[in-house]
Design a protein around this motif. Structure first.
Motif, PDB file in Angstrom:
ATOM      1  N   LEU A  64       0.807  -1.216   0.000  1.00 44.88           N
ATOM      2  CA  LEU A  64       0.000   0.000   0.000  1.00 44.88           C
ATOM      3  C   LEU A  64       0.847   1.276   0.000  1.00 44.88           C
ATOM      4  O   LEU A  64       0.308   2.375  -0.103  1.00 44.88           O
ATOM      5  CB  LEU A  64      -0.964  -0.004   1.190  1.00 44.88           C
ATOM      6  N   LYS A  65       2.172   1.108   0.141  1.00 48.13           N
ATOM      7  CA  LYS A  65       3.118   2.235   0.126  1.00 48.13           C
ATOM      8  C   LYS A  65       2.742   3.301   1.163  1.00 48.13           C
ATOM      9  O   LYS A  65       2.872   4.494   0.933  1.00 48.13           O
ATOM     10  CB  LYS A  65       3.201   2.869  -1.273  1.00 48.13           C
ATOM     11  N   ASP A  66       2.289   2.850   2.315  1.00 49.67           N
ATOM     12  CA  ASP A  66       1.875   3.729   3.416  1.00 49.67           C
ATOM     13  C   ASP A  66       2.895   3.576   4.546  1.00 49.67           C
ATOM     14  O   ASP A  66       2.726   2.760   5.449  1.00 49.67           O
ATOM     15  CB  ASP A  66       0.465   3.348   3.878  1.00 49.67           C
ATOM     16  N   ASN A  67       3.958   4.347   4.465  1.00 46.00           N
ATOM     17  CA  ASN A  67       5.051   4.199   5.425  1.00 46.00           C
ATOM     18  C   ASN A  67       4.653   4.605   6.838  1.00 46.00           C
ATOM     19  O   ASN A  67       5.152   4.036   7.808  1.00 46.00           O
ATOM     20  CB  ASN A  67       6.266   4.985   4.964  1.00 46.00           C
ATOM     21  N   LYS A  68       3.783   5.576   6.977  1.00 42.75           N
ATOM     22  CA  LYS A  68       3.366   6.019   8.307  1.00 42.75           C
ATOM     23  C   LYS A  68       2.715   4.863   9.078  1.00 42.75           C
ATOM     24  O   LYS A  68       3.073   4.589  10.228  1.00 42.75           O
ATOM     25  CB  LYS A  68       2.398   7.192   8.190  1.00 42.75           C
ATOM     26  N   ASN A  69       1.780   4.176   8.456  1.00 44.83           N
ATOM     27  CA  ASN A  69       1.150   3.032   9.119  1.00 44.83           C
ATOM     28  C   ASN A  69       2.095   1.857   9.244  1.00 44.83           C
ATOM     29  O   ASN A  69       2.031   1.096  10.216  1.00 44.83           O
ATOM     30  CB  ASN A  69      -0.139   2.627   8.399  1.00 44.83           C
ATOM     31  N   ALA A  70       2.988   1.691   8.276  1.00 46.53           N
ATOM     32  CA  ALA A  70       3.979   0.610   8.369  1.00 46.53           C
ATOM     33  C   ALA A  70       4.831   0.797   9.617  1.00 46.53           C
ATOM     34  O   ALA A  70       5.041  -0.151  10.387  1.00 46.53           O
ATOM     35  CB  ALA A  70       4.846   0.575   7.117  1.00 46.53           C
ATOM     36  N   ILE A  71       5.301   2.020   9.835  1.00 41.84           N
ATOM     37  CA  ILE A  71       6.128   2.299  11.012  1.00 41.84           C
ATOM     38  C   ILE A  71       5.347   2.011  12.286  1.00 41.84           C
ATOM     39  O   ILE A  71       5.866   1.384  13.213  1.00 41.84           O
ATOM     40  CB  ILE A  71       6.632   3.761  10.972  1.00 41.84           C
ATOM     41  N   LYS A  72       4.111   2.451  12.332  1.00 43.30           N
ATOM     42  CA  LYS A  72       3.260   2.219  13.517  1.00 43.30           C
ATOM     43  C   LYS A  72       3.182   0.734  13.853  1.00 43.30           C
ATOM     44  O   LYS A  72       3.355   0.340  15.004  1.00 43.30           O
ATOM     45  CB  LYS A  72       1.861   2.767  13.240  1.00 43.30           C
ATOM     46  N   TRP A  73       2.968  -0.101  12.848  1.00 43.73           N
ATOM     47  CA  TRP A  73       2.792  -1.531  13.098  1.00 43.73           C
ATOM     48  C   TRP A  73       4.113  -2.251  13.327  1.00 43.73           C
ATOM     49  O   TRP A  73       4.182  -3.201  14.104  1.00 43.73           O
ATOM     50  CB  TRP A  73       1.962  -2.172  11.988  1.00 43.73           C
ATOM     51  N   TYR A  74       5.186  -1.806  12.670  1.00 44.16           N
ATOM     52  CA  TYR A  74       6.494  -2.398  12.962  1.00 44.16           C
ATOM     53  C   TYR A  74       6.898  -2.112  14.404  1.00 44.16           C
ATOM     54  O   TYR A  74       7.501  -2.948  15.068  1.00 44.16           O
ATOM     55  CB  TYR A  74       7.571  -1.880  12.013  1.00 44.16           C
ATOM     56  N   LYS A  75       6.575  -0.923  14.900  1.00 44.22           N
ATOM     57  CA  LYS A  75       6.883  -0.607  16.289  1.00 44.22           C
ATOM     58  C   LYS A  75       6.129  -1.544  17.231  1.00 44.22           C
ATOM     59  O   LYS A  75       6.687  -2.007  18.231  1.00 44.22           O
ATOM     60  CB  LYS A  75       6.550   0.853  16.598  1.00 44.22           C
TER      61      LYS A  75
END
Length: 109
Positions: A64-75
Motif C-alpha cells: 500500500l506504500k503507506d510508510n506512516k502506518n507501516a512504522i506504527k505496526w512495525y513498532k
C-alpha cells in the motif's frame, strides 16, 4: 476460497489464531486484496497473533506504500519479541532508528 473457509473453521472450532493470519496471507498474496488482508491481520492481532503486527506493517509498506502506518505496526511488532529483529530491519529501511525510538519510548514509562 476453500482454503479461507478451512482456516476460518479452524479458528471457530479450535481457536486456531494462526489460521486468521493465514486468511490474511491468502488475501495479501493470492488475491491481492491488501485492505482485506489487513482486516484479517488486525483480527488475528487482537486475538493474540504475534506475527500479525509484522504482517500488517509489511502490507502497508510493500503493497500500500503507506510508510506512516507501516512504522506504527512495525513498532508494535518490535514490542513482541517473535518479530523483533526483522521489524527493526524494516524500521531502519523506513529511516527510523530503533535504538533512538526505543530509548525514547522507555523514558515515557
Amino acid at each position: 476460497e476453500k482454503a479461507i473457509d478451512s482456516f476460518k473453521k479452524g479458528y471457530e472450532k479450535l481457536n486456531y489464531v494462526s489460521g486468521l493470519t493465514s486468511v490474511g496471507n491468502i488475501y495479501a498474496t493470492s488475491l491481492k486484496d491488501y485492505n482485506e488482508a489487513i482486516n484479517w491481520y488486525k483480527i488475528a492481532y487482537k486475538k493474540g497473533s504475534k506475527r500479525a503486527a509484522y504482517n500488517i506493517g509489511l502490507t502497508y509498506q510493500d503493497n500500500l506504500k503507506d510508510n506512516k502506518n507501516a512504522i506504527k505496526w512495525y513498532k508494535k511488532a518490535v514490542l513482541i519479541d517473535m518479530t523483533k529483529s526483522i521489524s527493526i530491519k524494516r524500521l531502519k529501511e523506513l529511516g527510523v532508528t530503533y535504538e533512538k525510538w526505543y530509548s525514547h519510548r522507555k523514558s515515557l514509562f
